[in-house]
Motif scaffolding. Structure first.
Motif, PDB file in Angstrom:
ATOM      1  N   THR A  38     -71.997  91.061 119.555  1.00  0.00           N
ATOM      2  CA  THR A  38     -70.930  91.830 118.909  1.00  0.00           C
ATOM      3  C   THR A  38     -71.494  92.914 118.009  1.00  0.00           C
ATOM      4  O   THR A  38     -72.651  92.838 117.560  1.00  0.00           O
ATOM      5  CB  THR A  38     -70.026  90.890 118.083  1.00  0.00           C
ATOM      6  N   THR A  39     -70.680  93.913 117.748  1.00  0.00           N
ATOM      7  CA  THR A  39     -71.023  94.960 116.795  1.00  0.00           C
ATOM      8  C   THR A  39     -70.629  94.511 115.388  1.00  0.00           C
ATOM      9  O   THR A  39     -69.963  93.479 115.204  1.00  0.00           O
ATOM     10  CB  THR A  39     -70.258  96.253 117.121  1.00  0.00           C
ATOM     11  N   TYR A  40     -71.003  95.320 114.385  1.00  0.00           N
ATOM     12  CA  TYR A  40     -70.597  94.967 113.029  1.00  0.00           C
ATOM     13  C   TYR A  40     -69.085  95.093 112.845  1.00  0.00           C
ATOM     14  O   TYR A  40     -68.490  94.366 112.045  1.00  0.00           O
ATOM     15  CB  TYR A  40     -71.353  95.808 112.002  1.00  0.00           C
ATOM     16  N   ARG A  41     -68.448  95.976 113.607  1.00  0.00           N
ATOM     17  CA  ARG A  41     -66.986  96.039 113.546  1.00  0.00           C
ATOM     18  C   ARG A  41     -66.378  94.755 114.112  1.00  0.00           C
ATOM     19  O   ARG A  41     -65.449  94.184 113.543  1.00  0.00           O
ATOM     20  CB  ARG A  41     -66.478  97.254 114.325  1.00  0.00           C
ATOM     21  N   GLY A  42     -66.956  94.280 115.225  1.00  0.00           N
ATOM     22  CA  GLY A  42     -66.473  93.032 115.821  1.00  0.00           C
ATOM     23  C   GLY A  42     -66.772  91.836 114.945  1.00  0.00           C
ATOM     24  O   GLY A  42     -65.957  90.908 114.839  1.00  0.00           O
ATOM     25  N   LEU A  43     -67.938  91.841 114.296  1.00  0.00           N
ATOM     26  CA  LEU A  43     -68.289  90.747 113.387  1.00  0.00           C
ATOM     27  C   LEU A  43     -67.303  90.690 112.225  1.00  0.00           C
ATOM     28  O   LEU A  43     -66.835  89.607 111.845  1.00  0.00           O
ATOM     29  CB  LEU A  43     -69.711  90.939 112.864  1.00  0.00           C
ATOM     30  N   ALA A  44     -66.968  91.832 111.664  1.00  0.00           N
ATOM     31  CA  ALA A  44     -66.023  91.860 110.542  1.00  0.00           C
ATOM     32  C   ALA A  44     -64.663  91.315 110.963  1.00  0.00           C
ATOM     33  O   ALA A  44     -63.985  90.614 110.189  1.00  0.00           O
ATOM     34  CB  ALA A  44     -65.885  93.284 110.012  1.00  0.00           C
ATOM     35  N   ALA A  45     -64.252  91.614 112.201  1.00  0.00           N
ATOM     36  CA  ALA A  45     -62.977  91.090 112.697  1.00  0.00           C
ATOM     37  C   ALA A  45     -63.026  89.574 112.825  1.00  0.00           C
ATOM     38  O   ALA A  45     -62.058  88.868 112.493  1.00  0.00           O
ATOM     39  CB  ALA A  45     -62.640  91.730 114.040  1.00  0.00           C
ATOM     40  N   ARG A  46     -64.131  89.051 113.305  1.00  0.00           N
ATOM     41  CA  ARG A  46     -64.270  87.590 113.430  1.00  0.00           C
ATOM     42  C   ARG A  46     -64.314  86.932 112.048  1.00  0.00           C
ATOM     43  O   ARG A  46     -63.761  85.847 111.856  1.00  0.00           O
ATOM     44  CB  ARG A  46     -65.521  87.240 114.242  1.00  0.00           C
ATOM     45  N   ARG A  74     -72.117  81.560 114.715  1.00  0.00           N
ATOM     46  CA  ARG A  74     -70.978  81.078 113.919  1.00  0.00           C
ATOM     47  C   ARG A  74     -71.396  80.713 112.498  1.00  0.00           C
ATOM     48  O   ARG A  74     -70.646  80.944 111.539  1.00  0.00           O
ATOM     49  CB  ARG A  74     -70.317  79.894 114.627  1.00  0.00           C
ATOM     50  N   LEU A  75     -72.570  80.146 112.341  1.00  0.00           N
ATOM     51  CA  LEU A  75     -73.050  79.852 110.987  1.00  0.00           C
ATOM     52  C   LEU A  75     -73.259  81.159 110.217  1.00  0.00           C
ATOM     53  O   LEU A  75     -72.930  81.255 109.024  1.00  0.00           O
ATOM     54  CB  LEU A  75     -74.342  79.036 111.041  1.00  0.00           C
ATOM     55  N   LEU A  76     -73.792  82.174 110.881  1.00  0.00           N
ATOM     56  CA  LEU A  76     -73.934  83.482 110.231  1.00  0.00           C
ATOM     57  C   LEU A  76     -72.576  84.022 109.807  1.00  0.00           C
ATOM     58  O   LEU A  76     -72.407  84.532 108.694  1.00  0.00           O
ATOM     59  CB  LEU A  76     -74.604  84.464 111.191  1.00  0.00           C
ATOM     60  N   GLU A  77     -71.583  83.920 110.712  1.00  0.00           N
ATOM     61  CA  GLU A  77     -70.239  84.401 110.383  1.00  0.00           C
ATOM     62  C   GLU A  77     -69.695  83.710 109.143  1.00  0.00           C
ATOM     63  O   GLU A  77     -69.076  84.344 108.278  1.00  0.00           O
ATOM     64  CB  GLU A  77     -69.306  84.153 111.569  1.00  0.00           C
TER      65      GLU A  77
END
Length: 509
Positions: A38-46, A74-77
């Motif tokens: 994922t991109t950082y935009r996608g990461l922020a959405a998650r 997921r742990l990073l998220e």
């Protein structure tokens, strides 16, 4: 103007400034369905989906979310999502046994426990928190992609962001409270000394439960660097990831780099990352031989930091390439290094390393007495012995506390001793750390058998492995007629350790 420093700052900047940059490459064979790259935009959405899900579960501000997982996207998220929503993340060492996990989850009073599918059995039937398995279950039952989370507006940067449990010297791990301010300043300081920038590709060889991966995930997001997850430590696999993803940086204990060096001997072709890769070693002092081999055989730059869960980074050692022979440079890099920016270090009259820093812990969760002792006199008492040399470099020479660091993991000797004394054939037991080429130190038990006792080495090791995390179990047992003690009845551990450390210039490895 003064704006509270919070972990939310880092991902906010990544989304705004590096939205299309690749953020996280998950382990491709992770159980429970890997998170797509994922991109950082996608990461922020998650991350917002996690936060909205916790809102829906009615998990309030300041409540604890425990996570038991190997390194994973997921742990990073969750490292980004939970503290940035005003809640407290508790990353749990997945190597612990069920009884130890039960203690950590109960001690912090977790409202929710999120568990990786591979370690689900270690949880058993914990009473209290809501429990979800990371992956398909959390995406279906926790995350809310169609709902915006409630925005947390930080009023106090000294609010606890994470609780990280450390073995210390007690049989029960203590919860180290790190605040938003602690984490923010550590991330920025590490980024400065480590020269982390947007062109980096970082490989997560360091367990993320270890002091939040030393806080590096935050600065990586802040500069928009790509993060690659590796789930299991394997020397050849690390080399493959460095090659396939263009990795430029990784962190870990000396034992990790010894595994890479062993794999490199069997590697076919040019060593990946030569001339571009830098590694940061911590968790145990590296040997001069390991440092020299990393720079000569791999062509990777070797950096060295010293710190504790309670303090994050205290020192940083980067030695300039000044033309000296590699062995002499390696000897300089084996020192803990110069105090990091904003850190003050002094040596107590009895040789203990004391530190003051904006990155030091708020306190131990629910343990005012231990907090007061650790921070007595306005200095953090590390329990490590050391000296400051003529160059202002910290050199560690002994461990004042009864802690063994093996492969980067801290083991409380008293906990292993307590386990051994639970065996009917054991009358006395003393556990010490002895030097080991692969793991830095390894756990050795000195045992006096009870009258009529007949247990052998293999039986006692198996007894410990059945009750403790595997890395805490002794790797060797030596039987003694008696255990030497001081005039006051205390075990003379220094006397017991001395023969095994003969020929070493310090009592840690």
């Amino acid at each position: 103007m003064q704006i509270p420093l919070t972990v939310a700052d880092f991902l906010d900047r990544a989304e705004g400034g590096f939205g299309d940059t690749t953020a996280i490459v998950d382990e491709p064979v992770a159980p429970g369905r890997p998170v797509p790259t994922t991109t950082y935009r996608g990461l922020a959405a998650r991350v917002r989906a996690w936060q909205a899900g916790l809102d829906a579960l009615r998990i309030g501000r300041g409540e604890r979310i425990a996570v038991l997982s190997q390194n994973s996207a997921r742990l990073l998220e969750l490292l980004y999502a939970v503290p940035a929503s005003g809640r407290i993340l508790v990353p749990v060492n997945f190597r612990l046994r069920p009884e130890e996990i039960d203690h950590v989850v109960g001690d912090c009073g977790a409202s929710v426990l999120l568990v990786d599918p591979e370690v689900q059995q270690a949880v058993g039937n914990l009473a209290g928190p809501k429990c979800f398995v990371l992956g398909e279950q959390t995406e279906a039952e926790v995350m809310r992609f169609d709902t915006e989370p409630r925005r947390w507006v930080a009023e106090d940067e000294n609010t606890t962001a994470t609780i990280n449990y450390t073995s210390g010297t007690s049989a029960r791990p203590k919860g180290v409270e790190l605040t938003h301010r602690n984490i923010w300043l550590n991330a920025m300081t590490f980024g400065l000394h480590g020269r982390i920038w947007e062109g980096d590709v970082y490989l997560h060889t360091l367990p993320l439960f270890h002091c939040n991966g030393w806080g590096i995930p935050y600065v990586l997001a802040g500069v928009g660097a790509t993060q690659v997850v590796v789930r299991r430590i394997d020397g050849a696999e690390i080399l493959r990831r460095v090659r396939d993803h263009g990795v430029t940086m990784a962190c870990g204990a000396p034992a990790v780099w010894n595994l890479v060096l062993d794999a490199a001997r069997r590697w076919d072709g040019e060593i990946p990352g030569r001339g571009r890769m830098r590694i940061v070693s911590a968790g145990a002092p590296p040997s001069t031989r390991t440092i020299a081999r990393v720079e000569e055989e791999l062509g990777w730059q070797f950096l060295h930091v010293y710190g504790l869960t309670e303090t994050t980074m205290l020192t940083f050692n980067r030695v300039r390439d000044d033309g000296r022979p590699p062995v002499r440079r390696a000897a300089s890099l084996a020192r803990a290094g110069v105090p990091a920016l904003g850190v003050r270090i002094r040596i107590s009259p009895d040789g203990e390393v004391l530190a003051r820093s904006n990155m030091a812990l708020k306190g131990y969760w629910g343990d005012e007495r231990a907090s007061a002792a650790a921070l007595a006199g306005g200095w953090f008492h590390s329990g490590d012995g050391g000296v400051l040399d003529a160059d202002g470099q910290l050199v560690l020479v002994d461990r004042k506390k009864d802690v063994i660091i093996t492969g980067g993991e801290s083991v409380a000797g008293s906990e292993v001793e307590d386990c051994l004394l639970g065996h009917p054939s054991v009358a006395e037991a003393v556990v010490i750390g002895v030097p080991d080429e692969k793991w830095g130190e390894t756990v050795k038990a000195l045992v006096v058998l009870a009258e009529g006792g007949s247990a052998g080495e293999a039986e006692l090791i198996a007894h410990c492995k059945a009750q403790l995390a595997g890395y805490k179990a002794p790797t060797s047992v030596e039987f003694r007629e008696s255990i030497p003690r001081s005039a006051t009845g205390k075990v003379a551990k220094g006397e017991l350790r001395a023969p095994y450390w003969a020929g070493h210039d310090r009592q840690i490895n």
